[in-house]
Scaffold this motif. Structure first.
Motif, PDB file in Angstrom:
ATOM      1  N   PRO A  85       0.824  -1.221   0.000  1.00 53.52           N
ATOM      2  CA  PRO A  85       0.000   0.000   0.000  1.00 53.52           C
ATOM      3  C   PRO A  85       0.852   1.262   0.000  1.00 53.52           C
ATOM      4  O   PRO A  85       1.944   1.296   0.573  1.00 53.52           O
ATOM      5  CB  PRO A  85      -0.793  -0.130   1.301  1.00 53.52           C
ATOM      6  N   ARG A  86       0.340   2.296  -0.661  1.00 51.70           N
ATOM      7  CA  ARG A  86       0.954   3.636  -0.637  1.00 51.70           C
ATOM      8  C   ARG A  86      -0.194   4.642  -0.620  1.00 51.70           C
ATOM      9  O   ARG A  86      -0.894   4.793  -1.608  1.00 51.70           O
ATOM     10  CB  ARG A  86       1.854   3.863  -1.845  1.00 51.70           C
ATOM     11  N   GLY A 119       0.744   2.330  -5.032  1.00 54.82           N
ATOM     12  CA  GLY A 119       0.749   1.045  -4.357  1.00 54.82           C
ATOM     13  C   GLY A 119       0.104  -0.002  -5.256  1.00 54.82           C
ATOM     14  O   GLY A 119      -0.493   0.321  -6.297  1.00 54.82           O
TER      15      GLY A 119
END
Length: 218
Positions: A85-86, A119
């Motif tokens: 995730p980002r 992400g």
């Protein structure tokens, strides 16, 4: 008789004196005192060698060599779900999707504007691929469906124009059969790769240009 004796005595005395003057030795010279032996002064103690004295100073220590930077770890081949995730960043705009055969694997490249990578979540689907807008299932060729969700990302520009013209593609590659975009909505872009059968895959993050690469092993 006495006068003769005195005369003899005087003569004898003179003779004795004469003889004594001839035999008298010169008075002995005064004894010369023995010369004093002078002991040379002891040399001053040598000063300790300085730290810079090359003959006595310890050798300079050699600094250890700089550590080699660790080599980049080769990504693993897996079949399990991948989730990187980002959040909290601007959406990356997807500009190109391409696929090609390589030695031992098929490669799919997702290329973005700028330098920011989104992400991603990658997994094999147990059921059919679903279009995010309608919720309808969609057919994708092959016995396996590898879904790649990119977030935050978009496949359109600021004016709403799509940046990927071809969203459904047939691929005649050893493993990869078809590619289809199933979502471009609320900061998420999703593609599904139809493969002959589920195979191990790996993910690479590359720059200049900015790319996420998915390889599927033959």
């Amino acid at each position: 008789m006495k006068r003769r004796g005195c005369s003899l005595s005087a003569v004898g005395l003179a003779a004795c004196l004469a003889l004594a003057g001839c035999k008298e030795a010169a008075p002995p010279a005064p004894a010369t005192p023995p010369a004093k032996t002078q002991t040379p002064p002891a040399p001053p103690p040598s000063a300790p060698a300085s730290a810079t004295d090359s003959a006595t100073a310890p050798p300079a220590s050699t600094p250890p060599p700089a550590a080699e930077p660790p080599a980049a770890k080769e990504p693993e081949w897996i079949q399990a779900k991948t989730n990187v995730p980002r959040s909290g960043q601007k959406s990356a705009t997807l500009r190109e999707v391409r696929a090609a055969r390589n030695e031992g694997f098929d490669r799919v490249v997702f290329q973005f504007d700028g330098e920011t990578l989104p992400g991603y979540r990658i997994e094999y689907l147990d059921g059919p691929a679903i279009r995010c807008g309608s919720g309808d299932p969609t057919e994708v060729a092959g016995q396996g469906r590898l879904q790649i969700s990119l977030q935050p990302a978009q496949a359109h520009d600021e004016n709403g124009q799509v940046t990927i013209a071809s969203r459904e593609r047939t691929a005649a590659l050893p493993v990869l059969q078809e590619l289809e975009q199933t979502c471009d909505f609320e900061g998420e872009v999703t593609w599904v790769l139809g493969v002959k059968q589920p195979q191990a895959y790996r993910v690479l993050e590359l720059h200049a240009p900015t790319r996420i690469v998915v390889d599927v092993r033959h």
